[in-house]
Design a protein around this motif. Structure first.
Motif, mmCIF file in Angstrom:
data_model
loop_
_atom_site.group_PDB
_atom_site.id
_atom_site.type_symbol
_atom_site.label_atom_id
_atom_site.label_comp_id
_atom_site.label_asym_id
_atom_site.label_seq_id
_atom_site.Cartn_x
_atom_site.Cartn_y
_atom_site.Cartn_z
ATOM 1 N N ALA A 190 11.685 1.039 -12.640
ATOM 2 C CA ALA A 190 11.112 1.779 -13.767
ATOM 3 C C ALA A 190 9.603 1.595 -13.829
ATOM 4 C CB ALA A 190 11.761 1.316 -15.079
ATOM 5 N N TRP A 191 9.135 0.352 -13.630
ATOM 6 C CA TRP A 191 7.690 0.101 -13.598
ATOM 7 C C TRP A 191 7.037 0.875 -12.450
ATOM 8 C CZ3 TRP A 191 5.133 -1.748 -17.477
ATOM 9 C CH2 TRP A 191 5.694 -2.711 -18.323
ATOM 10 N N ARG A 192 7.690 0.842 -11.306
ATOM 11 C CA ARG A 192 7.103 1.497 -10.130
ATOM 12 C C ARG A 192 6.952 3.004 -10.331
ATOM 13 N NH1 ARG A 192 9.899 1.677 -4.110
ATOM 14 N NH2 ARG A 192 8.517 3.274 -3.232
ATOM 15 N N VAL A 193 8.014 3.660 -10.798
ATOM 16 C CA VAL A 193 8.000 5.111 -10.937
ATOM 17 C C VAL A 193 7.055 5.564 -12.050
ATOM 18 C CG1 VAL A 193 9.412 7.117 -11.588
ATOM 19 C CG2 VAL A 193 10.299 5.423 -9.983
ATOM 20 N N ASN A 194 7.060 4.842 -13.174
ATOM 21 C CA ASN A 194 6.331 5.297 -14.362
ATOM 22 C C ASN A 194 4.905 4.769 -14.475
ATOM 23 O OD1 ASN A 194 8.419 6.797 -16.210
ATOM 24 N ND2 ASN A 194 9.520 5.057 -15.339
ATOM 25 N N ILE A 195 4.617 3.636 -13.831
ATOM 26 C CA ILE A 195 3.287 3.037 -13.954
ATOM 27 C C ILE A 195 2.610 2.846 -12.597
ATOM 28 C CG2 ILE A 195 2.001 0.973 -14.631
ATOM 29 C CD1 ILE A 195 2.844 2.405 -17.052
ATOM 30 N N VAL A 196 3.235 2.099 -11.725
ATOM 31 C CA VAL A 196 2.584 1.686 -10.477
ATOM 32 C C VAL A 196 2.171 2.876 -9.623
ATOM 33 C CG1 VAL A 196 2.908 0.418 -8.308
ATOM 34 C CG2 VAL A 196 3.737 -0.546 -10.462
ATOM 35 N N ASP A 197 3.096 3.793 -9.370
ATOM 36 C CA ASP A 197 2.776 4.942 -8.520
ATOM 37 C C ASP A 197 1.725 5.853 -9.138
ATOM 38 O OD1 ASP A 197 4.562 4.063 -6.634
ATOM 39 O OD2 ASP A 197 6.169 5.456 -7.187
ATOM 40 N N ARG A 198 1.577 5.782 -10.461
ATOM 41 C CA ARG A 198 0.632 6.658 -11.153
ATOM 42 C C ARG A 198 -0.713 5.987 -11.424
ATOM 43 N NH1 ARG A 198 4.543 9.216 -15.913
ATOM 44 N NH2 ARG A 198 6.185 10.016 -14.520
ATOM 45 N N GLN A 199 -0.699 4.660 -11.602
ATOM 46 C CA GLN A 199 -1.892 3.958 -12.074
ATOM 47 C C GLN A 199 -2.592 3.129 -10.991
ATOM 48 O OE1 GLN A 199 -2.987 4.309 -15.259
ATOM 49 N NE2 GLN A 199 -1.272 5.633 -15.795
ATOM 50 N N MET A 200 -1.897 2.777 -9.931
ATOM 51 C CA MET A 200 -2.466 1.884 -8.929
ATOM 52 C C MET A 200 -2.818 2.622 -7.642
ATOM 53 S SD MET A 200 -0.259 -1.635 -9.070
ATOM 54 C CE MET A 200 -0.155 -2.658 -10.531
ATOM 55 N N SER A 201 -3.804 2.098 -6.942
ATOM 56 C CA SER A 201 -4.130 2.628 -5.625
ATOM 57 C C SER A 201 -3.007 2.284 -4.657
ATOM 58 C CB SER A 201 -5.445 2.020 -5.124
ATOM 59 O OG SER A 201 -5.272 0.627 -4.861
ATOM 60 N N ALA A 202 -2.995 2.945 -3.519
ATOM 61 C CA ALA A 202 -1.958 2.690 -2.520
ATOM 62 C C ALA A 202 -1.980 1.234 -2.064
ATOM 63 C CB ALA A 202 -2.144 3.631 -1.331
ATOM 64 N N GLY A 203 -3.183 0.663 -1.953
ATOM 65 C CA GLY A 203 -3.302 -0.732 -1.526
ATOM 66 C C GLY A 203 -2.659 -1.695 -2.499
ATOM 67 N N CYS A 204 -2.875 -1.478 -3.777
ATOM 68 C CA CYS A 204 -2.281 -2.349 -4.803
ATOM 69 C C CYS A 204 -0.784 -2.093 -4.935
ATOM 70 C CB CYS A 204 -2.954 -2.111 -6.149
ATOM 71 S SG CYS A 204 -4.702 -2.556 -6.176
ATOM 72 N N ALA A 205 -0.411 -0.818 -4.881
ATOM 73 C CA ALA A 205 1.003 -0.470 -4.998
ATOM 74 C C ALA A 205 1.802 -1.084 -3.858
ATOM 75 C CB ALA A 205 1.173 1.047 -5.000
ATOM 76 N N GLY A 206 1.166 -1.255 -2.705
ATOM 77 C CA GLY A 206 1.851 -1.857 -1.569
ATOM 78 C C GLY A 206 2.359 -3.252 -1.869
ATOM 79 N N PHE A 207 1.573 -4.029 -2.623
ATOM 80 C CA PHE A 207 2.011 -5.376 -3.016
ATOM 81 C C PHE A 207 3.203 -5.298 -3.971
ATOM 82 C CE2 PHE A 207 -2.342 -6.367 -1.713
ATOM 83 C CZ PHE A 207 -2.139 -7.513 -0.966
ATOM 84 N N PHE A 208 3.152 -4.339 -4.890
ATOM 85 C CA PHE A 208 4.258 -4.206 -5.845
ATOM 86 C C PHE A 208 5.546 -3.807 -5.134
ATOM 87 C CE2 PHE A 208 7.016 -2.380 -8.971
ATOM 88 C CZ PHE A 208 6.798 -3.136 -10.111
ATOM 89 N N ILE A 209 5.436 -2.850 -4.218
ATOM 90 C CA ILE A 209 6.622 -2.400 -3.480
ATOM 91 C C ILE A 209 7.196 -3.548 -2.651
ATOM 92 C CG2 ILE A 209 7.433 -0.836 -1.666
ATOM 93 C CD1 ILE A 209 5.293 1.172 -2.733
ATOM 94 N N GLU A 210 6.310 -4.380 -2.083
ATOM 95 C CA GLU A 210 6.781 -5.540 -1.331
ATOM 96 C C GLU A 210 7.499 -6.522 -2.257
ATOM 97 O OE1 GLU A 210 7.355 -7.541 2.328
ATOM 98 O OE2 GLU A 210 6.718 -5.504 1.814
ATOM 99 N N ALA A 211 6.996 -6.664 -3.480
ATOM 100 C CA ALA A 211 7.655 -7.527 -4.466
ATOM 101 C C ALA A 211 9.039 -6.986 -4.809
ATOM 102 C CB ALA A 211 6.802 -7.623 -5.730
ATOM 103 N N GLN A 212 9.134 -5.671 -4.978
ATOM 104 C CA GLN A 212 10.427 -5.055 -5.242
ATOM 105 C C GLN A 212 11.366 -5.285 -4.066
ATOM 106 O OE1 GLN A 212 10.248 -0.798 -5.777
ATOM 107 N NE2 GLN A 212 12.154 -0.734 -6.937
#
Length: 211
Positions: free
Chosen positions: A12-34
């Motif tokens: 839910a965080w990824r779809v609604n916040i991370v993919d919309r608010q973070m750069s690809a570089g930062c989102a990469g860390f979040f996706i790795e955490a997921q």
């Protein structure tokens, strides 16, 4: 099943916040955490407890890095050039002095829980506690164990780790969830966050957890 429900909050965080608010570089860390959280879930399902716990620690590290690099574009560039590394203690120090957290106690920012969990999960990484050993009595090679005792240990760590990380994300992005905004995220949090925190979260962060 309860573990999978808890993991839906990260999606839910990824779809609604991370993919919309973070750069690809930062989102990469979040996706790795997921990914780390899902690895932990899968390894736990076959009784590979130590790997499951190690993956939870990696999940903590990658969530913190995603949020840190969101605020530090230069350091992200340096990391991509293999010229910068942020130790866990330094990332915690940064968030403890973060202006978004100055008026919020540690138990609501998730930092207290994250710190406790990281310390305990580090024992699993280094196998420095008997409960985290996979080998039977320190003698026989063991790839998995299916006993309720180890299942309970892992479940407790997963639950507490995800609670801490979700509180941290909530503290950082609370302005995006105010009022009736982003109901899917607030609803996902309601599946497993302690009800005892609802009133304080509403007062301190202006966010209503959906139950």
């Amino acid at each position: 099943e309860q573990s999978y429900i808890r993991l839906t909050a990260l999606q839910a965080w990824r779809v609604n916040i991370v993919d919309r608010q973070m750069s690809a570089g930062c989102a990469g860390f979040f996706i790795e955490a997921q990914n780390d959280a899902l690895i932990s879930h899968v390894q736990a399902s076959i009784g590979s407890w130590r790997v499951a716990l190690k993956s939870l620690r990696s999940c903590i590290e990658n969530i913190l890095l995603s949020l840190y690099y969101k605020d530090h574009h230069v350091e992200l560039k340096l990391w991509q050039m293999d010229k910068f590394r942020l130790p866990f203690n330094e990332s915690m120090k940064y968030f403890r002095t973060h202006p978004m957290f100055l008026a919020i106690p540690d138990d609501l920012t998730g930092l207290a829980l994250i710190g406790q969990q990281y310390e305990k999960l580090s024992k699993a990484v280094h196998s420095s506690a008997m409960d985290f050993r996979m080998s039977e009595d320190g003698r026989a090679i063991t790839l998995w164990k299916t006993d309720p005792h180890h299942a309970g240990i892992w479940e407790s760590h997963e639950k507490r780790t995800l609670q801490g990380l979700n509180l941290l994300l909530l503290a950082i992005f609370r302005d995006k969830l105010a009022g009736t905004a982003l109901r899917p995220v607030r609803q996902a949090l309601g599946f497993f966050m302690p009800k005892t925190k609802d009133a304080r979260i509403k007062i301190r962060m202006d966010v209503i957890i959906v139950r």
